[in-house]
Design an enzyme around this catalytic site. Structure first.
Site, short mmCIF file in Angstrom:
data_model
loop_
_atom_site.label_atom_id
_atom_site.label_comp_id
_atom_site.label_asym_id
_atom_site.label_seq_id
_atom_site.Cartn_x
_atom_site.Cartn_y
_atom_site.Cartn_z
CB SER A 108 -0.88 -0.08 1.24
OG SER A 108 -0.94 1.20 1.74
CB SER A 109 0.43 4.54 -1.16
OG SER A 109 -0.75 5.06 -0.45
CB CYS A 110 0.40 3.46 4.43
SG CYS A 110 0.42 1.95 4.65
CE1 TYR A 137 -2.34 -3.26 6.20
CE2 TYR A 137 -1.65 -1.21 5.00
CZ TYR A 137 -2.37 -2.65 4.89
OH TYR A 137 -3.02 -2.91 4.00
CE LYS A 141 -0.25 -4.85 3.34
NZ LYS A 141 -0.49 -6.22 2.82
CG HIS A 180 -9.63 2.09 3.51
ND1 HIS A 180 -9.56 1.07 3.04
CD2 HIS A 180 -8.80 2.32 4.42
CE1 HIS A 180 -8.68 0.19 3.24
NE2 HIS A 180 -7.90 1.04 4.20
N1 NAP Z 1 -8.48 -1.47 0.15
C1 NAP Z 1 -7.41 -0.62 -0.23
O1 NAP Z 1 -7.70 0.59 -0.21
C2 NAP Z 1 -6.24 -1.20 -0.42
C3 NAP Z 1 -5.15 0.01 -0.81
C4 NAP Z 1 -3.99 -0.34 -1.01
C5 NAP Z 1 -3.27 -1.87 -0.94
N2 NAP Z 1 -4.59 -2.49 -0.48
C6 NAP Z 1 -3.83 -4.23 -0.24
O2 NAP Z 1 -4.85 -4.99 -0.99
C7 NAP Z 1 -4.67 -6.16 -0.07
C8 NAP Z 1 -6.19 -6.74 0.01
O3 NAP Z 1 -6.97 -5.58 0.50
P1 NAP Z 1 -8.33 -5.61 0.57
O4 NAP Z 1 -9.01 -4.47 0.62
O5 NAP Z 1 -8.90 -6.55 -0.41
O6 NAP Z 1 -8.70 -6.44 1.88
P2 NAP Z 1 -10.27 -7.35 2.44
O7 NAP Z 1 -11.26 -6.97 1.64
O8 NAP Z 1 -10.11 -6.86 3.77
O9 NAP Z 1 -9.65 -8.60 2.13
C9 NAP Z 1 -8.60 -9.30 2.78
C10 NAP Z 1 -8.48 -10.62 2.51
O10 NAP Z 1 -7.60 -11.31 3.42
C11 NAP Z 1 -8.02 -12.35 3.98
N3 NAP Z 1 -7.30 -12.62 5.16
C12 NAP Z 1 -7.33 -11.92 6.42
N4 NAP Z 1 -6.54 -12.59 7.37
C13 NAP Z 1 -6.50 -13.65 7.00
C14 NAP Z 1 -6.04 -14.83 7.68
N5 NAP Z 1 -5.52 -15.04 8.71
N6 NAP Z 1 -5.89 -16.02 6.91
C15 NAP Z 1 -6.42 -16.19 5.36
N7 NAP Z 1 -6.93 -14.93 5.07
C16 NAP Z 1 -6.99 -13.89 5.69
C17 NAP Z 1 -9.61 -12.22 4.36
O11 NAP Z 1 -10.05 -13.69 3.91
P3 NAP Z 1 -11.42 -14.04 4.50
O12 NAP Z 1 -12.34 -13.34 3.74
O13 NAP Z 1 -11.72 -15.52 4.00
O14 NAP Z 1 -11.68 -13.86 6.01
C18 NAP Z 1 -9.78 -11.52 2.77
O15 NAP Z 1 -10.52 -12.12 2.09
C19 NAP Z 1 -3.86 -5.88 1.18
O16 NAP Z 1 -2.70 -6.26 1.34
C20 NAP Z 1 -3.99 -4.41 1.30
O17 NAP Z 1 -2.89 -3.87 1.82
C21 NAP Z 1 -5.80 -2.31 -0.26
#
Ligand code: NAP
Length: 315
Positions: A108-110, A137, A141, A180
């Site tokens: 992530s950009s953070c 966090y 990362k 967010h």
């Molecule tokens: N959202 C943003 O704005 C954003 C921005 C930049 C980068 N990102 C990056 O993108 C990635 C995904 O983000 P997202 O927004 O898609 O998050 P999300 O919707 O919360 O999804 C996270 C996923 O991680 C899985 N997970 C969490 N803990 C786990 C564990 N202990 N074991 C197995 N699976 C686990 C969850 O699985 P279950 O559903 O099965 O529980 C869920 O499917 C992250 O690395 C984040 O840093 C996100």
């Protein structure tokens, strides 16, 4: 990569993982695998090793993480640091030892310093202090980026890190305790729409942020699946940012809320500006397709058709 390559998408039910699954399926990839956290807890090293050894994927895409906004990061520093380290370390180490051909790590950009020059270039990593509200966090990362870089450097493997800017779109988290900024605003304006009641928003509205539709990020991941990228770290953003105030007004207009907006400037603003320089990935051929307005319309449409799921979540 052949479309029959076995690709494990860790976190396939999340916003990012599900978008990647859609993009790979649309591209003709037929051998995708995913496990929920209930089926495979990625914090458990033995379970992760056994799963990767049994499945032998050609590619692992790490979209699993403990994710949240400023409030959640502030209140729960330990799981934001430790669970993210555990998840990514277990996946990266298993991928390395079990000879997975390609590993795509999502950060992530953070990860970039709070007061780094804008737009943020990949080379600014570790040049100054982080934003304190999400440093837990961010440190996890950064460790993931460095682990992939180390494996690439020492063993010549195709381990690459993509750092998306703020994402939004289908399957976003609309729970106001952990969401967010964009999904929180969509939900607040939607729920105040019928009564035209005022909407309270955190901070001063002056910080500037960049937003990328998650399907555009999924295309960047697809690009990294289809190509061997020459460097270890790439930013993924639109290249343009807006003030939080402009974002709020744009969402208000799309949702059709007619009331006022009340800014609570006693609440933290976070980093004053966070715009990524994504020219390295763009120069290789990836580019985003969604305008902010079209993207918000799409996210709002998804929220409207799934809002029953959110009725029980906290306001
Ligand atoms: N959202 C943003 O704005 C954003 C921005 C930049 C980068 N990102 C990056 O993108 C990635 C995904 O983000 P997202 O927004 O898609 O998050 P999300 O919707 O919360 O999804 C996270 C996923 O991680 C899985 N997970 C969490 N803990 C786990 C564990 N202990 N074991 C197995 N699976 C686990 C969850 O699985 P279950 O559903 O099965 O529980 C869920 O499917 C992250 O690395 C984040 O840093 C996100």
């Amino acid at each position: 990569m052949a479309t029959t390559s076995k690709i494990y998408i860790a976190g396939h039910r999340g916003m990012v993982g599900s978008a990647i699954w859609r993009a790979l399926t649309a591209q003709g990839y037929t051998n995708l695998i995913g496990r929920t956290s209930a089926e495979l807890d990625l914090r458990n090293q033995q379970a992760v090793n056994a799963f990767i050894a049994a499945e032998q994927p050609d590619i692992i895409i790490d979209a699993a993480a403990k994710v949240g906004g400023i409030l959640a990061n502030n209140n729960f520093p330990y799981p934001f640091l430790m669970e993210n380290l555990q998840i990514q370390n277990n996946l990266i180490d298993a991928a390395h030892h079990l000879d997975v051909k390609k590993f795509i790590f999502l950060g992530s950009s953070c990860i970039y310093p709070k007061f780094a020059p804008q737009p943020l270039k990949e080379e600014y990593l570790l040049t100054d202090s982080l934003e304190p509200t999400n440093e837990w966090y961010a440190i996890a990362k950064i460790a993931g980026v460095k682990a992939c870089e180390a494996i690439r450097k020492q063993f010549g493997k195709d381990f690459v890190s993509l750092m998306p800017t703020n994402l939004y779109g289908p399957h976003d988290n609309f729970d106001l305790e952990s969401s967010h900024v964009m999904p929180a605003m969509i939900r607040k304006f939607h729920e105040a729409k019928d009564t035209s009641s005022p909407v309270g928003l955190w901070g001063s509205g002056t910080p500037m942020r960049e937003f990328l539709h998650v399907d555009d990020l999924a295309q960047a991941v697809l690009f990294a699946v289809n190509n061997v990228l020459p460097e270890h770290l790439y930013n993924v953003g639109t290249g343009t940012d807006v003030t939080i105030k402009t974002l709020a007004e744009t969402i208000q207009k799309i949702v059709g809320h007619k009331g006022s907006i009340v800014w609570d400037s006693t609440k933290p603003d976070g980093t004053p500006r966070k715009l990524m320089d994504s020219s390295k990935l763009r120069a290789l051929g990836w580019e985003p397709k969604y305008s902010l307005e079209k993207g918000i319309e799409d996210a709002y449409h998804w929220f409207q058709s799934h809002q029953e799921d959110y009725k029980t979540l906290k306001l």
